[in-house]
Write a protein that holds these residues in place. Structure first.
Motif, PDB file in Angstrom:
ATOM      1  N   VAL A 153       0.838  -1.205   0.000  1.00  0.00           N
ATOM      2  CA  VAL A 153       0.000   0.000   0.000  1.00  0.00           C
ATOM      3  C   VAL A 153       0.870   1.252   0.000  1.00  0.00           C
ATOM      4  O   VAL A 153       0.600   2.218  -0.732  1.00  0.00           O
ATOM      5  CB  VAL A 153      -0.951   0.006   1.216  1.00  0.00           C
ATOM      6  CG1 VAL A 153      -1.736   1.317   1.279  1.00  0.00           C
ATOM      7  CG2 VAL A 153      -1.915  -1.181   1.157  1.00  0.00           C
ATOM      8  N   GLU A 154       1.943   1.226   0.773  1.00  0.00           N
ATOM      9  CA  GLU A 154       2.820   2.395   0.871  1.00  0.00           C
ATOM     10  C   GLU A 154       3.547   2.668  -0.444  1.00  0.00           C
ATOM     11  O   GLU A 154       3.636   3.823  -0.886  1.00  0.00           O
ATOM     12  CB  GLU A 154       3.847   2.194   1.996  1.00  0.00           C
ATOM     13  CG  GLU A 154       3.254   2.228   3.387  1.00  0.00           C
ATOM     14  CD  GLU A 154       2.529   3.534   3.666  1.00  0.00           C
ATOM     15  OE1 GLU A 154       3.077   4.607   3.326  1.00  0.00           O
ATOM     16  OE2 GLU A 154       1.407   3.482   4.213  1.00  0.00           O
ATOM     17  N   VAL A 155       4.061   1.620  -1.095  1.00  0.00           N
ATOM     18  CA  VAL A 155       4.805   1.864  -2.332  1.00  0.00           C
ATOM     19  C   VAL A 155       3.872   2.272  -3.467  1.00  0.00           C
ATOM     20  O   VAL A 155       4.271   3.024  -4.368  1.00  0.00           O
ATOM     21  CB  VAL A 155       5.656   0.637  -2.742  1.00  0.00           C
ATOM     22  CG1 VAL A 155       6.709   0.354  -1.699  1.00  0.00           C
ATOM     23  CG2 VAL A 155       4.790  -0.588  -2.990  1.00  0.00           C
ATOM     24  N   VAL A 156       2.618   1.816  -3.427  1.00  0.00           N
ATOM     25  CA  VAL A 156       1.649   2.283  -4.416  1.00  0.00           C
ATOM     26  C   VAL A 156       1.372   3.762  -4.196  1.00  0.00           C
ATOM     27  O   VAL A 156       1.286   4.549  -5.152  1.00  0.00           O
ATOM     28  CB  VAL A 156       0.333   1.467  -4.330  1.00  0.00           C
ATOM     29  CG1 VAL A 156      -0.767   2.140  -5.156  1.00  0.00           C
ATOM     30  CG2 VAL A 156       0.553   0.049  -4.835  1.00  0.00           C
ATOM     31  N   ARG A 157       1.257   4.141  -2.934  1.00  0.00           N
ATOM     32  CA  ARG A 157       1.020   5.554  -2.607  1.00  0.00           C
ATOM     33  C   ARG A 157       2.181   6.425  -3.104  1.00  0.00           C
ATOM     34  O   ARG A 157       1.976   7.525  -3.625  1.00  0.00           O
ATOM     35  CB  ARG A 157       0.849   5.713  -1.098  1.00  0.00           C
ATOM     36  CG  ARG A 157       0.644   7.168  -0.645  1.00  0.00           C
ATOM     37  CD  ARG A 157       0.406   7.280   0.850  1.00  0.00           C
ATOM     38  NE  ARG A 157      -0.908   6.751   1.214  1.00  0.00           N
ATOM     39  CZ  ARG A 157      -1.099   5.667   1.945  1.00  0.00           C
ATOM     40  NH1 ARG A 157      -0.050   4.978   2.389  1.00  0.00           N
ATOM     41  NH2 ARG A 157      -2.308   5.259   2.244  1.00  0.00           N
ATOM     42  N   GLU A 158       3.385   5.929  -2.981  1.00  0.00           N
ATOM     43  CA  GLU A 158       4.569   6.712  -3.351  1.00  0.00           C
ATOM     44  C   GLU A 158       4.880   6.657  -4.846  1.00  0.00           C
ATOM     45  O   GLU A 158       5.356   7.634  -5.418  1.00  0.00           O
ATOM     46  CB  GLU A 158       5.779   6.204  -2.565  1.00  0.00           C
ATOM     47  CG  GLU A 158       5.668   6.420  -1.057  1.00  0.00           C
ATOM     48  CD  GLU A 158       6.763   5.694  -0.294  1.00  0.00           C
ATOM     49  OE1 GLU A 158       7.627   5.068  -0.949  1.00  0.00           O
ATOM     50  OE2 GLU A 158       6.755   5.752   0.954  1.00  0.00           O
ATOM     51  N   GLY A 159       4.585   5.508  -5.486  1.00  0.00           N
ATOM     52  CA  GLY A 159       5.056   5.326  -6.854  1.00  0.00           C
ATOM     53  C   GLY A 159       4.033   5.420  -7.957  1.00  0.00           C
ATOM     54  O   GLY A 159       4.393   5.505  -9.132  1.00  0.00           O
ATOM     55  N   SER A 160       2.732   5.373  -7.621  1.00  0.00           N
ATOM     56  CA  SER A 160       1.662   5.446  -8.628  1.00  0.00           C
ATOM     57  C   SER A 160       1.879   4.466  -9.785  1.00  0.00           C
ATOM     58  O   SER A 160       2.003   4.866 -10.946  1.00  0.00           O
ATOM     59  CB  SER A 160       1.543   6.871  -9.180  1.00  0.00           C
ATOM     60  OG  SER A 160       1.254   7.788  -8.156  1.00  0.00           O
ATOM     61  N   PRO A 161       1.910   3.159  -9.499  1.00  0.00           N
ATOM     62  CA  PRO A 161       2.127   2.176 -10.567  1.00  0.00           C
ATOM     63  C   PRO A 161       0.882   1.993 -11.422  1.00  0.00           C
ATOM     64  O   PRO A 161      -0.214   2.416 -11.055  1.00  0.00           O
ATOM     65  CB  PRO A 161       2.437   0.902  -9.785  1.00  0.00           C
ATOM     66  CG  PRO A 161       1.633   1.060  -8.525  1.00  0.00           C
ATOM     67  CD  PRO A 161       1.730   2.532  -8.185  1.00  0.00           C
ATOM     68  N   ASP A 162       1.076   1.337 -12.549  1.00  0.00           N
ATOM     69  CA  ASP A 162      -0.047   0.953 -13.400  1.00  0.00           C
ATOM     70  C   ASP A 162      -0.618  -0.400 -12.977  1.00  0.00           C
ATOM     71  O   ASP A 162      -1.824  -0.616 -12.997  1.00  0.00           O
ATOM     72  CB  ASP A 162       0.399   0.863 -14.866  1.00  0.00           C
ATOM     73  CG  ASP A 162       0.940   2.177 -15.389  1.00  0.00           C
ATOM     74  OD1 ASP A 162       0.215   3.187 -15.280  1.00  0.00           O
ATOM     75  OD2 ASP A 162       2.074   2.196 -15.887  1.00  0.00           O
ATOM     76  N   VAL A 163       0.292  -1.316 -12.611  1.00  0.00           N
ATOM     77  CA  VAL A 163      -0.100  -2.687 -12.276  1.00  0.00           C
ATOM     78  C   VAL A 163       0.650  -3.139 -11.027  1.00  0.00           C
ATOM     79  O   VAL A 163       1.837  -2.838 -10.865  1.00  0.00           O
ATOM     80  CB  VAL A 163       0.212  -3.659 -13.437  1.00  0.00           C
ATOM     81  CG1 VAL A 163      -0.155  -5.098 -13.057  1.00  0.00           C
ATOM     82  CG2 VAL A 163      -0.519  -3.243 -14.711  1.00  0.00           C
ATOM     83  N   VAL A 164      -0.061  -3.858 -10.158  1.00  0.00           N
ATOM     84  CA  VAL A 164       0.554  -4.456  -8.974  1.00  0.00           C
ATOM     85  C   VAL A 164       0.401  -5.965  -9.061  1.00  0.00           C
ATOM     86  O   VAL A 164      -0.703  -6.475  -9.289  1.00  0.00           O
ATOM     87  CB  VAL A 164      -0.098  -3.947  -7.675  1.00  0.00           C
ATOM     88  CG1 VAL A 164       0.526  -4.644  -6.457  1.00  0.00           C
ATOM     89  CG2 VAL A 164       0.048  -2.442  -7.544  1.00  0.00           C
ATOM     90  N   LEU A 165       1.504  -6.684  -8.882  1.00  0.00           N
ATOM     91  CA  LEU A 165       1.460  -8.136  -8.731  1.00  0.00           C
ATOM     92  C   LEU A 165       1.426  -8.417  -7.237  1.00  0.00           C
ATOM     93  O   LEU A 165       2.383  -8.102  -6.524  1.00  0.00           O
ATOM     94  CB  LEU A 165       2.674  -8.793  -9.380  1.00  0.00           C
ATOM     95  CG  LEU A 165       2.921  -8.478 -10.859  1.00  0.00           C
ATOM     96  CD1 LEU A 165       4.096  -9.297 -11.383  1.00  0.00           C
ATOM     97  CD2 LEU A 165       1.680  -8.758 -11.696  1.00  0.00           C
ATOM     98  N   MET A 166       0.344  -9.000  -6.733  1.00  0.00           N
ATOM     99  CA  MET A 166       0.095  -9.080  -5.299  1.00  0.00           C
ATOM    100  C   MET A 166      -0.011 -10.521  -4.802  1.00  0.00           C
ATOM    101  O   MET A 166      -0.927 -11.265  -5.186  1.00  0.00           O
ATOM    102  CB  MET A 166      -1.206  -8.342  -4.966  1.00  0.00           C
ATOM    103  CG  MET A 166      -1.550  -8.306  -3.478  1.00  0.00           C
ATOM    104  SD  MET A 166      -0.537  -7.143  -2.539  1.00  0.00           S
ATOM    105  CE  MET A 166      -1.282  -5.581  -3.097  1.00  0.00           C
ATOM    106  N   ASP A 167       0.927 -10.912  -3.942  1.00  0.00           N
ATOM    107  CA  ASP A 167       0.807 -12.187  -3.242  1.00  0.00           C
ATOM    108  C   ASP A 167      -0.333 -12.076  -2.223  1.00  0.00           C
ATOM    109  O   ASP A 167      -0.673 -10.981  -1.777  1.00  0.00           O
ATOM    110  CB  ASP A 167       2.134 -12.504  -2.546  1.00  0.00           C
ATOM    111  CG  ASP A 167       2.168 -13.894  -1.949  1.00  0.00           C
ATOM    112  OD1 ASP A 167       1.404 -14.756  -2.409  1.00  0.00           O
ATOM    113  OD2 ASP A 167       2.970 -14.114  -1.023  1.00  0.00           O
ATOM    114  N   ILE A 168      -0.926 -13.199  -1.853  1.00  0.00           N
ATOM    115  CA  ILE A 168      -2.028 -13.186  -0.895  1.00  0.00           C
ATOM    116  C   ILE A 168      -1.532 -13.363   0.535  1.00  0.00           C
ATOM    117  O   ILE A 168      -1.772 -12.529   1.409  1.00  0.00           O
ATOM    118  CB  ILE A 168      -3.064 -14.289  -1.221  1.00  0.00           C
ATOM    119  CG1 ILE A 168      -3.731 -14.009  -2.566  1.00  0.00           C
ATOM    120  CG2 ILE A 168      -4.128 -14.373  -0.116  1.00  0.00           C
ATOM    121  CD1 ILE A 168      -4.525 -12.732  -2.617  1.00  0.00           C
TER     122      ILE A 168
END
Length: 233
Positions: free
Chosen positions: A42-57
């Motif tokens: 969540v933090e790196v998305v907030r900082e980096g504004s990516p297009d796609v996230v590959l998310m482990d569960i």
């Protein structure tokens, strides 16, 4: 053309490094950050504004990735999230789709499949794959298999071609046959031919009847509210 900006979130460093290695080879993909937990994702998305996230569960908790998906989609709905998984448990994947994931990747998938999923998600070109429909169907296995049941409808939709599914989605969103034909660079008669094939699969006489059933059953809501995001390309 701008690169597809990627965040890789997985609690195992070797897996993060593996995905970074294969993605960094691609000229149209850039790994901008990696995360070892759902909270960090969540933090790196907030900082980096990516297009796609590959998310482990399963990270700091068994469902940390699903919690992170929900938080990310609530703040940044435009971010596409693809689940990374080893075991394809129906209930967990269903929760991930419900939280806002658009696809899943088995970590042992071929590189070609991984890249295709990322590029398709980025371009809003993910259609209902048969295996995804099967996961959804598993959640409703207790329903009666009758004409207007959800399980019956999902079973039919899993058998539509990509083109038929795209046309069905466009009609659901209110497009006319003429508009669909124009967007697909074909004659209107071609669209009507495909519509007839759709009707035969649904065993219904009109698209109005099909649309009524889809609205009543909220099929597109189940498929991660994709009806509002997916258009005919």
């Amino acid at each position: 053309m701008d690169s597809i900006r990627i965040v890789v979130a997985d609690d195992i460093e070797d897996i993060r490094n593996y995905f970074r290695m294969i993605l960094d080879r691609e000229t149209d993909i850039e790994v901008i950050a990696m995360a070892g937990s759902g909270e960090e994702a969540v933090e790196v998305v907030r900082e980096g504004s990516p297009d796609v996230v590959l998310m482990d569960i399963e990270m700091e908790t068994p469902l940390a990735g699903i919690d992170a998906i929900g938080r990310i989609k609530a703040e940044w709905p435009e971010v596409k999230i693809i689940v990374l998984t080893i075991h394809e448990e129906d209930d967990v994947l269903f929760q991930a789709y419900g939280a806002g994931a658009v696809d899943y990747i088995v970590k042992t998938s071929s590189i070609a499949d991984i890249l295709n999923s990322i590029r398709s998600a980025h371009r809003d070109r993910l259609y209902m794959r048969p295996e995804i429909a099967e996961k959804i169907l598993g959640e409703f296995s207790k329903l009666q298999n009758e004409k207007n049941s959800l399980i019956y409808t999902l079973n039919i939709m899993s058998r539509l071609t990509d083109s038929e599914f795209a046309i069905l989605t466009s009609v659901y969103e209110g497009a006319t046959y003429k508009e669909i034909a124009k967007s697909r660079y074909v004659e209107e008669v071609t669209i009507r031919t495909q519509v007839n094939k759709i009707l035969k699969k649904f065993k219904m006489r009109s698209m109005k009847e099909v649309m009524g059933s889809l609205h009543e059953l909220k099929v597109f809501d189940i498929y991660k509210r994709r009806a509002q995001e997916l258009g005919v390309k």
